[in-house]
Design an enzyme around this catalytic site. Structure first.
Site, PDB file in Angstrom:
ATOM      1  N   HIS A   6       8.295   9.600   1.519  1.00 38.56           N
ATOM      2  CA  HIS A   6       8.365   8.213   2.012  1.00 38.56           C
ATOM      3  C   HIS A   6       7.179   8.007   2.960  1.00 38.56           C
ATOM      4  O   HIS A   6       6.034   8.099   2.543  1.00 38.56           O
ATOM      5  CB  HIS A   6       9.741   8.020   2.669  1.00 38.56           C
ATOM      6  CG  HIS A   6      10.072   6.614   3.054  1.00 38.56           C
ATOM      7  ND1 HIS A   6       9.495   5.509   2.482  1.00 38.56           N
ATOM      8  CD2 HIS A   6      10.944   6.126   3.986  1.00 38.56           C
ATOM      9  CE1 HIS A   6       9.994   4.408   3.044  1.00 38.56           C
ATOM     10  NE2 HIS A   6      10.869   4.757   3.969  1.00 38.56           N
ATOM     11  N   ASP A  49      -0.226   4.161   0.350  1.00 43.88           N
ATOM     12  CA  ASP A  49      -0.766   5.315   1.073  1.00 43.88           C
ATOM     13  C   ASP A  49      -2.029   5.895   0.437  1.00 43.88           C
ATOM     14  O   ASP A  49      -2.632   6.816   0.986  1.00 43.88           O
ATOM     15  CB  ASP A  49       0.296   6.422   1.142  1.00 43.88           C
ATOM     16  CG  ASP A  49       1.522   5.953   1.901  1.00 43.88           C
ATOM     17  OD1 ASP A  49       1.346   5.312   2.939  1.00 43.88           O
ATOM     18  OD2 ASP A  49       2.643   6.220   1.437  1.00 43.88           O
ATOM     19  N   HIS A  96       5.541   4.760  -7.566  1.00 43.01           N
ATOM     20  CA  HIS A  96       6.452   4.007  -6.701  1.00 43.01           C
ATOM     21  C   HIS A  96       7.800   3.846  -7.385  1.00 43.01           C
ATOM     22  O   HIS A  96       7.868   3.780  -8.613  1.00 43.01           O
ATOM     23  CB  HIS A  96       5.874   2.626  -6.370  1.00 43.01           C
ATOM     24  CG  HIS A  96       6.483   2.034  -5.153  1.00 43.01           C
ATOM     25  ND1 HIS A  96       7.607   1.252  -5.188  1.00 43.01           N
ATOM     26  CD2 HIS A  96       6.150   2.151  -3.847  1.00 43.01           C
ATOM     27  CE1 HIS A  96       7.927   0.910  -3.957  1.00 43.01           C
ATOM     28  NE2 HIS A  96       7.063   1.429  -3.119  1.00 43.01           N
TER      29      HIS A  96
END
Ligand code: AMX
Length: 389
Positions: free
Chosen positions: A227, A323, A268
């Protein structure tokens, strides 16, 4: 909404043990994640909001409309009034062991602040956390990395401007870092209601735990490497790759996949296209650090990792997530230690989680609040039996 008997989701055995994947369990007013178009805050696409004042974006999540000029001025003044951190909290933070991860420090900081400062009113405490978080995170950074004593807060500068001032990052260009952190903050504030940290925070608050304890729990969720800590892992991944040669990058991705390791910054649970927050950051990198070696590597990875992941039939989304590039921008702008990146994510995410907790506790069900979370489960291999008499 409107028809309370409408069937939204049929649960089959295949849905069990999938981490509630795809099962709607609540309603949310702050944001939405569309699998193709990505994140929206109160209906606005995130890419359109990226250059907004962070305070205006916080106002949007709490009030569900963009502020007028007067509303924004009042809101900023309110955050300034709320920004004073109890010095006992800073003293406790700086006494924490350096062996702890910065996220462990952050979780502790929220719990210390709760013990000393909570009012018990979700809205008050939520806004207080949002206003005080920059000083708490700066204290974590400076205390743990040995940069020296805390720098006096000057909240009138603005939430992020003051944060960069209090960080006093050695060797960084404050204007560049401020530009990056303003966008980073807005992009990371909220991501629907089902992501792990938000879900956990709201679940804890549903038992009527206070805002600080709920946010501490949600930050424990964010700490996980799949996460929020993925931004730290992602920079390490780029570092380990160690080359900008496209073919060598591709070979590295293939070897990581073959070894059963994650390709950090890609994939994702909900999105099925490139995360628009990644797109905003790739553009920001071209503006702030076009020649940085690590940013250039992130661009090569964008091309070659997608190519390799597309070949794997099990990967539902081979595209960059939020990210994929944030760590390389932070590094290029002076924040070189990846261990702290999740704390920067948490700094922003606490605002969205606070806004959602306020809604769940004070707005939903006509102000009664969402009931205590209590999903069901199915016992397996547990035939009823009795102890021998
Ligand atoms: N690298 C390697 N394997 C991947 C992968 C990736 N980037 N993305 C998906 N997979 C694998 C999964 O591990 C899963 O394997 P399994 O069936 O053997 O368990 C399979 O492909 C199917 O996964 P999925 O349905 O496409 O994704 P998911 O919802 O299970 O997981 C996520 C989503 C983000 C955890 C996963 O894509 C991943 O591990 N990505 C790398 C870590 C990362 O970048 N995380 C950041 C996410 C954003 C955030 O929360 N900050």
């Amino acid at each position: 909404m409107g028809d309370e008997n409408k069937v939204l989701f049929q649960i089959t055995e295949a849905n069990l043990d999938t981490g509630l994947r795809g099962m709607p369990v609540s309603t949310v007013f702050t944001s939405e994640v569309d699998p193709q178009d990505g994140l929206h805050y109160v209906g606005y696409p995130i890419a359109d909001l990226a250059d907004l004042d962070p305070e205006a974006a916080i106002f949007l999540l709490f009030h569900k409309h963009l502020p007028s000029e007067a509303e924004l001025a009042d809101f900023k003044a309110d955050l300034v009034r709320r920004s004073k951190v109890d010095p006992r909290v800073v003293a406790l933070i700086t006494a924490l062991p350096p062996e702890g991860h910065p996220m462990e420090w952050m979780i502790a900081a929220l719990n210390f602040a709760g013990m000393l400062c909570k009012t018990g009113d979700y809205r008050e405490d939520g806004l207080n956390v949002v206003a005080q978080m920059p000083e708490l995170v700066a204290a974590i950074y400076r205390g743990r990395s040995g940069w020296g004593a805390p720098i006096q807060s000057e909240p009138e500068r603005g939430l992020i401007e003051n944060f960069v001032h209090m960080m006093g990052v050695p060797g960084a260009d404050p204007a560049k870092l401020t530009r990056l952190m303003r966008v980073f903050y807005v992009l990371h504030m909220d991501h629907g209601g089902g992501n792990l940290s938000t879900f956990v925070g709201k679940a804890v608050a549903s038992g009527k735990s206070d805002m600080y304890a709920s946010l501490g729990a949600s930050m424990a969720g964010l700490y996980g490497p799949l996460h929020g800590r993925a931004n730290q892992e992602c920079l390490n991944f780029l570092d380990t790759c160690g080359t900008n040669d496209p073919d060598a990058v591709e070979a590295f991705v293939r070897s990581e996949m073959a070894a059963g390791r994650s390709i950090y910054g890609f994939g994702h649970a909900v999105l099925r296209a490139e995360d628009p927050r990644a797109g905003v950051q790739y553009n920001l990198g071209r503006e702030l650090c076009p020649d940085s070696e690590i940013f250039q590597r992130a661009l090569v990875m964008r091309e070659r990792a997608v190519k390799v992941l597309k070949e794997s039939p099990k990967v539902k989304n081979p595209y960059p997530n939020v990210d994929a590039v944030s760590g390389s921008l932070l590094q290029a702008c002076g924040l070189t230690d990846a261990e702290y990146y999740t704390v920067l994510f948490g700094l922003a995410r606490c605002s969205g989680i606070s806004a959602q907790i306020v809604d769940e506790r004070l707005v939903h069900r006509g102000g009664k609040g969402v009931a205590i979370y209590r999903p069901d489960d199915i016992p397996v291999n547990q035939p009823h039996r009795r102890l021998q008499a």
